[in-house]
Design a protein around this motif. Structure first.
Motif, PDB file in Angstrom:
ATOM      1  N   UNK A 192      -7.012 -59.381   6.016  1.00  0.00           N
ATOM      2  CA  UNK A 192      -6.279 -59.132   4.767  1.00  0.00           C
ATOM      3  C   UNK A 192      -6.932 -58.057   3.908  1.00  0.00           C
ATOM      4  N   UNK A 193      -8.133 -57.631   4.265  1.00  0.00           N
ATOM      5  CA  UNK A 193      -8.746 -56.624   3.376  1.00  0.00           C
ATOM      6  C   UNK A 193      -9.255 -55.409   4.140  1.00  0.00           C
ATOM      7  N   UNK A 194      -8.534 -55.055   5.208  1.00  0.00           N
ATOM      8  CA  UNK A 194      -8.900 -53.820   5.907  1.00  0.00           C
ATOM      9  C   UNK A 194      -8.497 -52.671   4.992  1.00  0.00           C
ATOM     10  N   UNK A 195      -9.442 -51.770   4.678  1.00  0.00           N
ATOM     11  CA  UNK A 195      -9.137 -50.713   3.705  1.00  0.00           C
ATOM     12  C   UNK A 195      -7.928 -49.893   4.137  1.00  0.00           C
ATOM     13  N   UNK A 196      -7.162 -49.444   3.151  1.00  0.00           N
ATOM     14  CA  UNK A 196      -5.943 -48.699   3.490  1.00  0.00           C
ATOM     15  C   UNK A 196      -5.961 -47.308   2.861  1.00  0.00           C
ATOM     16  N   UNK A 197      -6.693 -47.165   1.756  1.00  0.00           N
ATOM     17  CA  UNK A 197      -6.598 -45.891   1.020  1.00  0.00           C
ATOM     18  C   UNK A 197      -7.367 -44.759   1.687  1.00  0.00           C
ATOM     19  N   UNK A 198      -8.513 -45.096   2.323  1.00  0.00           N
ATOM     20  CA  UNK A 198      -9.332 -44.030   2.894  1.00  0.00           C
ATOM     21  C   UNK A 198      -8.824 -43.646   4.286  1.00  0.00           C
ATOM     22  N   UNK A 199      -9.182 -42.464   4.702  1.00  0.00           N
ATOM     23  CA  UNK A 199      -8.781 -41.974   6.025  1.00  0.00           C
ATOM     24  C   UNK A 199      -9.357 -42.881   7.117  1.00  0.00           C
ATOM     25  N   UNK A 200     -10.607 -43.335   6.913  1.00  0.00           N
ATOM     26  CA  UNK A 200     -11.240 -44.206   7.912  1.00  0.00           C
ATOM     27  C   UNK A 200     -10.565 -45.561   7.986  1.00  0.00           C
ATOM     28  N   UNK A 201     -10.132 -46.059   6.813  1.00  0.00           N
ATOM     29  CA  UNK A 201      -9.406 -47.323   6.786  1.00  0.00           C
ATOM     30  C   UNK A 201      -8.136 -47.219   7.609  1.00  0.00           C
ATOM     31  N   UNK A 202      -7.439 -46.096   7.450  1.00  0.00           N
ATOM     32  CA  UNK A 202      -6.194 -45.884   8.216  1.00  0.00           C
ATOM     33  C   UNK A 202      -6.498 -45.819   9.717  1.00  0.00           C
ATOM     34  N   UNK A 203      -7.635 -45.214  10.045  1.00  0.00           N
ATOM     35  CA  UNK A 203      -7.992 -45.107  11.465  1.00  0.00           C
ATOM     36  C   UNK A 203      -8.323 -46.475  12.059  1.00  0.00           C
ATOM     37  N   UNK A 237     -19.908 -46.234   5.307  1.00  0.00           N
ATOM     38  CA  UNK A 237     -19.724 -46.132   6.761  1.00  0.00           C
ATOM     39  C   UNK A 237     -20.376 -47.304   7.489  1.00  0.00           C
ATOM     40  N   UNK A 238     -21.553 -47.734   7.014  1.00  0.00           N
ATOM     41  CA  UNK A 238     -22.241 -48.868   7.656  1.00  0.00           C
ATOM     42  C   UNK A 238     -21.402 -50.124   7.520  1.00  0.00           C
ATOM     43  N   UNK A 239     -20.797 -50.318   6.343  1.00  0.00           N
ATOM     44  CA  UNK A 239     -19.981 -51.517   6.121  1.00  0.00           C
ATOM     45  C   UNK A 239     -18.729 -51.480   7.008  1.00  0.00           C
ATOM     46  N   UNK A 240     -18.072 -50.320   7.065  1.00  0.00           N
ATOM     47  CA  UNK A 240     -16.878 -50.201   7.908  1.00  0.00           C
ATOM     48  C   UNK A 240     -17.210 -50.511   9.362  1.00  0.00           C
ATOM     49  N   UNK A 241     -18.354 -49.976   9.813  1.00  0.00           N
ATOM     50  CA  UNK A 241     -18.722 -50.166  11.218  1.00  0.00           C
ATOM     51  C   UNK A 241     -19.035 -51.632  11.515  1.00  0.00           C
ATOM     52  N   UNK A 242     -19.875 -52.255  10.677  1.00  0.00           N
ATOM     53  CA  UNK A 242     -20.290 -53.629  10.997  1.00  0.00           C
ATOM     54  C   UNK A 242     -19.200 -54.650  10.667  1.00  0.00           C
ATOM     55  N   UNK A 243     -18.600 -54.528   9.466  1.00  0.00           N
ATOM     56  CA  UNK A 243     -17.648 -55.563   9.017  1.00  0.00           C
ATOM     57  C   UNK A 243     -16.332 -55.492   9.753  1.00  0.00           C
ATOM     58  N   UNK A 244     -15.889 -54.293  10.085  1.00  0.00           N
ATOM     59  CA  UNK A 244     -14.569 -54.161  10.689  1.00  0.00           C
ATOM     60  C   UNK A 244     -14.643 -53.816  12.171  1.00  0.00           C
ATOM     61  N   UNK A 245     -15.099 -52.603  12.484  1.00  0.00           N
ATOM     62  CA  UNK A 245     -15.018 -52.128  13.870  1.00  0.00           C
ATOM     63  C   UNK A 245     -15.781 -53.040  14.828  1.00  0.00           C
TER      64      UNK A 245
END
Length: 471
Positions: free
Chosen positions: A239-250, A195-203
């Motif tokens: 090019x590497x936004x996660x796609x498999x997880x629910x959060x990636x889709x969000x 979750x920390x990686x998704x928040x900082x790296x992407x969002x």
């Protein structure tokens, strides 16, 4: 372009030329290339901000650069010609640079409010997990410190260490996954990290990169980074936004089309396996594609020795890992790790695969032998990658070289094909005077933004151009 100046007649680029001649370099900046090719040391600026440079200094540097480029082109063009890279340079890479500049200017629209809410929601979830970790461990510590985490796991909780590094016991992802089977804390640490990686790296990163004037993010496509010829993307890496997880889709849902526009996504179906079929001419693989069969089900049927209709989801999953593992030069060790099975079982699968797909095995052996002999491999379009590793004394490095030798012609050919498609689609968009625009390339996929009324026409010729980019 932002000053409405249209560049025309671009026919040489020192970075791209050097990249084609040696795609494994760490950089392609003009200073290094000028020093190597013409023994010229270019003056460096004492400041990083160009607007702070004195006008006379800037002027003489610009002239020196133009002169260096002219001299370097005279050196590099004959080298491109002797390495049979000239048509790749003139017909693919130089035209592509113009297409990429348009895509970067187009950008992709972001729903700022949506991302702000998602960031707040992730903040709350991360905080809850942090408190839960402290409560399970019965102590507060810096979760991001490997040293403190190791102390909690192996000294306080007395969990059994899995592997040691130079600085102590490892707390990497594989270790935490192993430990999570017997204790809840490692599982929560994994959640916290994800979750920390998704928040900082992407969002948060994407929020920080929205251009206030366009409300879009304008990624940079890097044409001279990967050794195989693939493009990469940075600031942000789209090019590497996660796609498999629910959060990636969000996260993906936060990218939106302009009002009155739709997104169109088109991607190649199993292009790398098709390229293997083409290069190896393996009759079983070629037949599977010609009959439009599910190639993973076909492989499962061959490897497990059963009728295709009896193949289960799990068998298909394993066959898929074998199919792609073969492309990446994966051995028994890699496949065993991927499928969570023993090395003996993995070796058995690989042997069975090659028993049926004999010409794939011949193609792999031939490719490795040619790479050892020549020192490089090529794609169908002549792109070269030198692989000194394949002649190494060290078995580990030599194996890495063999994996590169198998993977590069396949992945590199796929990269060349989609680049050709992008150039041709861009031409068609201009010729037809459409408002549709190409926004992103994500390896085998292209993403467009199209007015509602153009979508059917766009679909038609994107399909045509992608399917006829190579024969």
């Amino acid at each position: 372009k932002q000053r409405n100046i249209q560049m025309r007649g671009v026919n040489f680029d020192t970075g791209i030329a050097s990249y084609l001649l040696n795609p494994s370099r760490s950089n392609y900046n003009i200073e290094d290339i000028a020093h190597e090719q013409i023994g010229h040391n270019m003056a460096q600026f004492k400041t990083s901000a160009f607007e702070d440079v004195d006008i006379n200094t800037a002027c003489s540097r610009a002239c020196a650069e133009a002169d260096a480029i002219f001299q370097i082109s005279g050196k590099l063009l004959p080298q491109l010609e002797s390495d049979c890279l000239l048509s790749l340079f003139n017909e693919i890479e130089i035209p592509l640079a113009g297409v990429l500049s348009e895509m970067e200017l187009n950008g992709i629209k972001v729903d700022r409010g949506y991302f702000l809410n998602l960031s707040k929601e992730l903040e709350v979830r991360i905080e809850n997990i942090r408190n839960r970790i402290y409560s399970i461990a019965d102590v507060e510590f810096n979760i991001n410190s490997p040293k403190q985490l190791a102390s909690v796991l192996f000294e306080k909780l007395k969990l059994k260490p899995v592997k040691k590094t130079k600085t102590g016991f490892s707390t990497d992802e594989d270790v935490l996954k192993t430990l999570a089977v017997g204790h809840e804390l490692p599982a929560e640490i994994l959640n916290f990290r994800q979750l920390s990686k998704l928040k900082s790296t992407y969002v948060d990163a994407i929020l920080g990169l929205i251009n206030p004037a366009t409300e879009r993010v304008h990624t940079t496509f890097n044409q001279t980074v990967t050794a195989t010829g693939r493009l990469s993307s940075s600031e942000p890496n789209l090019q590497n936004i996660p796609i498999r997880t629910e959060l990636g889709k969000r996260i993906r849902r936060g990218f939106i089309a302009d009002k009155g526009f739709l997104f169109l996504s088109a991607d190649y179906s199993q292009i790398e396996l098709r390229i293997v079929a083409h290069l190896s001419r393996d009759p079983l693989l070629v037949e599977a594609f010609k009959k439009d069969e599910d190639v993973h089900t076909r492989t499962a049927s061959e490897v497990f020795g059963i009728m295709p209709e009896l193949v289960t989801e799990e068998m298909r999953r394993r066959a898929k890992a074998i199919n792609f593992g073969i492309i990446y030069g994966m051995g028994a060790y890699g496949l065993a790790a991927e499928l969570d099975i023993s090395q003996d079982e993995a070796r058995g699968y690989i042997d069975d695969y090659f028993l049926h797909y004999k010409d794939v095995k011949l193609f792999i052996d031939k490719t490795i032998n040619e790479a050892k002999g020549k020192g490089y491999v090529t794609t169908l379009f002549g792109r070269r990658r030198h692989i000194p590793e394949i002649r190494s004394e060290s078995e580990q490095i030599r194996r890495l070289g063999e994996r590169m030798a198998i993977n590069t012609p396949v992945q590199g050919t796929a990269a060349d094909i989609i680049k050709i498609a992008m150039i041709n689609i861009s031409k068609r968009l201009k010729e037809c005077g459409l408002r549709s625009r190409m926004l992103l390339q994500i390896h085998d996929e292209l993403v467009f933004e199209s007015p509602d009324e153009e979508i059917e026409l766009l679909k038609k010729f994107v399909r045509e151009e992608m399917e006829t980019a190579a024969n």
